[in-house]
Design a protein around this motif. Structure first.
Motif, PDB file in Angstrom:
ATOM      1  N   MET A  34       0.848  -1.190   0.000  1.00 19.07           N
ATOM      2  CA  MET A  34       0.000   0.000   0.000  1.00 19.07           C
ATOM      3  C   MET A  34       0.882   1.238   0.000  1.00 19.07           C
ATOM      4  SD  MET A  34      -3.173  -1.176   0.295  1.00 19.07           S
ATOM      5  CE  MET A  34      -4.069   0.276   0.845  1.00 19.07           C
ATOM      6  N   GLY A  35       0.337   2.316  -0.521  1.00 20.01           N
ATOM      7  CA  GLY A  35       1.167   3.517  -0.511  1.00 20.01           C
ATOM      8  C   GLY A  35       0.434   4.739  -1.009  1.00 20.01           C
ATOM      9  N   TRP A  36       1.221   5.776  -1.287  1.00 12.62           N
ATOM     10  CA  TRP A  36       0.677   7.073  -1.678  1.00 12.62           C
ATOM     11  C   TRP A  36       1.427   7.637  -2.877  1.00 12.62           C
ATOM     12  CZ3 TRP A  36      -3.535   9.049   0.914  1.00 12.62           C
ATOM     13  CH2 TRP A  36      -3.872   8.425   2.117  1.00 12.62           C
ATOM     14  N   PHE A  37       0.663   8.242  -3.749  1.00 11.06           N
ATOM     15  CA  PHE A  37       1.178   9.050  -4.832  1.00 11.06           C
ATOM     16  C   PHE A  37       0.569  10.439  -4.689  1.00 11.06           C
ATOM     17  CE2 PHE A  37       3.200   6.056  -7.816  1.00 11.06           C
ATOM     18  CZ  PHE A  37       2.836   4.848  -7.223  1.00 11.06           C
ATOM     19  N   ARG A  38       1.111  11.380  -5.412  1.00 12.73           N
ATOM     20  CA  ARG A  38       0.528  12.717  -5.420  1.00 12.73           C
ATOM     21  C   ARG A  38       0.657  13.337  -6.798  1.00 12.73           C
ATOM     22  NH1 ARG A  38       4.941  15.909  -1.571  1.00 12.73           N
ATOM     23  NH2 ARG A  38       6.699  15.855  -3.046  1.00 12.73           N
ATOM     24  N   GLN A  39      -0.244  14.277  -7.050  1.00  9.84           N
ATOM     25  CA  GLN A  39      -0.198  15.008  -8.320  1.00  9.84           C
ATOM     26  C   GLN A  39      -0.451  16.475  -8.043  1.00  9.84           C
ATOM     27  OE1 GLN A  39      -2.755  13.511 -11.437  1.00  9.84           O
ATOM     28  NE2 GLN A  39      -1.510  14.504 -13.000  1.00  9.84           N
ATOM     29  N   ALA A  40       0.560  17.272  -8.307  1.00  7.30           N
ATOM     30  CA  ALA A  40       0.455  18.712  -8.147  1.00  7.30           C
ATOM     31  C   ALA A  40      -0.128  19.323  -9.422  1.00  7.30           C
ATOM     32  CB  ALA A  40       1.829  19.301  -7.862  1.00  7.30           C
ATOM     33  N   PRO A  41      -0.706  20.510  -9.328  1.00  2.89           N
ATOM     34  CA  PRO A  41      -1.289  21.157 -10.519  1.00  2.89           C
ATOM     35  C   PRO A  41      -0.265  21.300 -11.634  1.00  2.89           C
ATOM     36  CG  PRO A  41      -1.947  22.307  -8.530  1.00  2.89           C
ATOM     37  CD  PRO A  41      -0.923  21.301  -8.105  1.00  2.89           C
ATOM     38  N   GLY A  42      -0.639  20.827 -12.801  1.00  3.34           N
ATOM     39  CA  GLY A  42       0.224  20.954 -13.958  1.00  3.34           C
ATOM     40  C   GLY A  42       1.392  19.997 -14.010  1.00  3.34           C
ATOM     41  N   LYS A  43       1.427  19.048 -13.082  1.00  2.00           N
ATOM     42  CA  LYS A  43       2.541  18.100 -13.045  1.00  2.00           C
ATOM     43  C   LYS A  43       2.041  16.668 -13.147  1.00  2.00           C
ATOM     44  CE  LYS A  43       5.734  20.978 -10.388  1.00  2.00           C
ATOM     45  NZ  LYS A  43       6.667  21.008  -9.234  1.00  2.00           N
ATOM     46  N   GLU A  44       2.986  15.783 -13.453  1.00  2.32           N
ATOM     47  CA  GLU A  44       2.648  14.367 -13.489  1.00  2.32           C
ATOM     48  C   GLU A  44       2.489  13.813 -12.084  1.00  2.32           C
ATOM     49  OE1 GLU A  44       4.250  12.107 -17.424  1.00  2.32           O
ATOM     50  OE2 GLU A  44       5.648  12.288 -15.753  1.00  2.32           O
ATOM     51  N   ARG A  45       1.739  12.757 -11.999  1.00  2.00           N
ATOM     52  CA  ARG A  45       1.620  12.040 -10.734  1.00  2.00           C
ATOM     53  C   ARG A  45       2.982  11.468 -10.358  1.00  2.00           C
ATOM     54  NH1 ARG A  45      -2.697   7.858 -11.499  1.00  2.00           N
ATOM     55  NH2 ARG A  45      -1.036   6.831 -12.682  1.00  2.00           N
ATOM     56  N   GLU A  46       3.304  11.493  -9.063  1.00  2.00           N
ATOM     57  CA  GLU A  46       4.584  10.972  -8.615  1.00  2.00           C
ATOM     58  C   GLU A  46       4.432  10.126  -7.355  1.00  2.00           C
ATOM     59  OE1 GLU A  46       7.391  13.893  -7.326  1.00  2.00           O
ATOM     60  OE2 GLU A  46       5.988  14.875  -5.958  1.00  2.00           O
ATOM     61  N   PHE A  47       5.339   9.186  -7.223  1.00  2.00           N
ATOM     62  CA  PHE A  47       5.369   8.323  -6.049  1.00  2.00           C
ATOM     63  C   PHE A  47       5.787   9.119  -4.819  1.00  2.00           C
ATOM     64  CE2 PHE A  47       6.164   4.893  -3.294  1.00  2.00           C
ATOM     65  CZ  PHE A  47       7.436   5.028  -2.755  1.00  2.00           C
ATOM     66  N   VAL A  48       5.165   8.814  -3.677  1.00  8.37           N
ATOM     67  CA  VAL A  48       5.509   9.478  -2.424  1.00  8.37           C
ATOM     68  C   VAL A  48       6.070   8.486  -1.413  1.00  8.37           C
ATOM     69  CG1 VAL A  48       4.647  10.801  -0.457  1.00  8.37           C
ATOM     70  CG2 VAL A  48       3.748  11.242  -2.757  1.00  8.37           C
TER      71      VAL A  48
END
Length: 124
Positions: A34-48
């Protein structure tokens, strides 16, 4: 139907803390990392961050090491992300994810299950 339900997002000042939680079914929690990713405005989704199925190993992207802590609770089928010393650049929609451990990298193209996301906004 498989569900990953996130909670805990919100608005916080830089330097503050938030705790994200993700609840899922027992079957999913015991079967996958299990885990988390994030996506900032205007950016690609990234692993956290990610935690192995056994809970014994954790992984973090370099930018959050020492600030974020991922943990799993077998009794509650919950994975949490404690975020401290938040920075403006941590602002993003955070997604809970489940899949094989090797999928937790870059954009998570191999992830099997995704939550709908929770917004974290860090203000100055």
């Amino acid at each position: 139907q498989v569900q990953l339900v996130e909670s805990g997002g919100g608005l916080v000042q830089a330097g503050g803390s938030l705790r994200l939680s993700c609840v899922t079914s027992g079957r999913l929690f015991s079967s996958y990392a299990m885990g988390w990713f994030r996506q900032a405005p205007g950016k690609e989704r990234e692993f956290v961050a990610a935690v192995s199925r056994s809970g014994g190993t954790t992984y973090y992207t370099n930018s959050v090491k020492g600030r974020f802590t991922i943990s799993g609770d077998n009794a509650q089928n919950t994975v949490s992300l404690q975020m401290n010393s938040l920075k403006l650049e941590d602002t993003a929609v955070y997604y809970c994810a489940a899949g094989i451990l090797g999928s937790f990298h870059s954009t998570g193209s191999g992830i099997l299950y995704w939550g709908k996301g929770t917004l974290v906004t860090v203000s100055s």
